[in-house]
Scaffold this active site. Sequence first.
Site, PDB file in Angstrom:
ATOM      1  CB  SER A  69      -0.827   0.169   1.097  1.00 14.23           C
ATOM      2  OG  SER A  69      -1.513  -1.077   1.318  1.00 14.23           O
ATOM      3  CD  GLN A  70      -1.216   6.418  -0.851  1.00 15.47           C
ATOM      4  OE1 GLN A  70      -0.640   7.664  -0.751  1.00 15.47           O
ATOM      5  NE2 GLN A  70      -2.626   6.517  -1.211  1.00 15.47           N
TER       6      GLN A  70
END
Length: 221
Positions: A69-70
Amino acid sequence: MSNAISDFLKGTEARVQSMIDTLVAEGIDHPELLSVMASIPRHEFVEPAFSHLAYSPTPLPIGRNQTISQPLTVARMTLWLLKYSRLGRVLEVGTGSGYQTCLLSYFFNKVHTIERQKALFDMATVRLQKMGLQNVEFHHGDGNLGWPFAIQMDAVIVTAMANKVPLALTNCLKEGGILIMPIEEEQYSSIGCWQKQGERWKRLEQTPAQFVPLLEGKVDA
Ligand code: SAH
């Protein structure tokens, strides 16, 4: 130090600083969380071809069609745990690259993490053991079934999306425990944070998000 190396280090610091600036601008206001995120070499957790983008505000490939995920998403979920959970035992479903696992290991006494894909499980185990983490237990299996031994957890964090919460995961949470999980609904997908209150669940937080799916079974190759 050679010029090439000092340029590389400067570049590294600049991209880490820019990640931290973005997190602060988005409301991540926890100094210890920010300093731990600044110290973890995120470029070592992504596919090598994408390591130059490792500190950018975007999800990235980690192998086997999966993504990390970012940074903001990882930071938010961790911040919720720091805000609401006892920092005893946490169960993570979806080890993936091991980045979220690594972050959790700084704050919790014990981290239990499950990954269904053997190739990712092997890579994350080696990576985190090389980093010297002592308080992480790894399991290759299906996280829908929970941890293989009956251990009550202070928190459960799922880093893959489903349309309902697996029973084994709610059952292993202590009273007052915290569940963080991305939930897919027809119109709206989001990550939620809930507290177990007897037979009820109190929702504490929610934010829109997209995640890879929580799948059934394990993959041995
Ligand atoms: N937390 C990870 C994110 C990985 S993406 C990181 O920081 O890199 C989600 C991961 O969940 C993938 O590796 C996927 O293989 C795994 N996964 C999906 N369904 C699963 C299941 N039922 N049990 C365990 N892991 C699962």
